[in-house]
Design a protein around this motif. Sequence first.
Motif, PDB file in Angstrom:
ATOM      1  N   ARG A  98       0.789  -1.200  -0.056  1.00 44.91           N
ATOM      2  CA  ARG A  98      -0.259   0.011  -0.160  1.00 44.91           C
ATOM      3  C   ARG A  98       0.765   1.108  -0.065  1.00 44.91           C
ATOM      4  O   ARG A  98       0.752   2.303   0.680  1.00 44.91           O
ATOM      5  CB  ARG A  98      -0.985   0.060   1.045  1.00 44.91           C
ATOM      6  N   LYS A 100       1.904   4.812  -1.225  1.00 42.41           N
ATOM      7  CA  LYS A 100       1.221   5.930  -2.030  1.00 42.41           C
ATOM      8  C   LYS A 100       2.261   7.202  -2.492  1.00 42.41           C
ATOM      9  O   LYS A 100       3.238   7.292  -1.729  1.00 42.41           O
ATOM     10  CB  LYS A 100       0.332   6.712  -1.181  1.00 42.41           C
ATOM     11  N   ASN A 106      -3.827   6.963  -5.097  1.00 38.88           N
ATOM     12  CA  ASN A 106      -4.276   5.541  -4.775  1.00 38.88           C
ATOM     13  C   ASN A 106      -3.056   4.592  -4.409  1.00 38.88           C
ATOM     14  O   ASN A 106      -1.833   4.995  -4.609  1.00 38.88           O
ATOM     15  CB  ASN A 106      -4.644   4.705  -6.238  1.00 38.88           C
ATOM     16  N   ALA A 107      -3.080   3.730  -3.564  1.00 37.02           N
ATOM     17  CA  ALA A 107      -2.289   2.796  -3.037  1.00 37.02           C
ATOM     18  C   ALA A 107      -2.064   1.518  -3.861  1.00 37.02           C
ATOM     19  O   ALA A 107      -3.019   1.067  -4.047  1.00 37.02           O
ATOM     20  CB  ALA A 107      -2.343   2.438  -1.435  1.00 37.02           C
TER      21      ALA A 107
END
Length: 121
Positions: A98, A100, A106-107
């Motif tokens: 995840r 960013k 968005n991750a």
Amino acid sequence: VQLQASGGGLVQAGGSLRLSCAASGNIFSINDMGWYRQAPGKQRELVARITSGGTTNVALSVKGRFTISRDNVKNTVYLQTNSLKPEDTAVYYCNAERLKTARWGNARDYWGQGTQVTVSS
């Protein structure tokens, strides 16, 4: 964004290696970082993970021998491997979960290219 792993090599049983994995590029934040490994003919398995806050999760097969740590400023994760065994032989991959590239972006997950660890008996 790239993840560059290093530190693998050939070592005798009982020896140690320190793996490093640096994430570079436009990085705003990274959730968990971790190390996985894949031996020939086997599935990739989790070795250890660490959260951005420093909480760790280590596989039972390496607990007490491997230690994961992280430098959030350098976006780097480390794996100290001690008391290595032949069964630790594998390609070790680092993972950034995840990640960013902007606060409101968005991750997604990123993987490093892998580093070979070979333990001789």
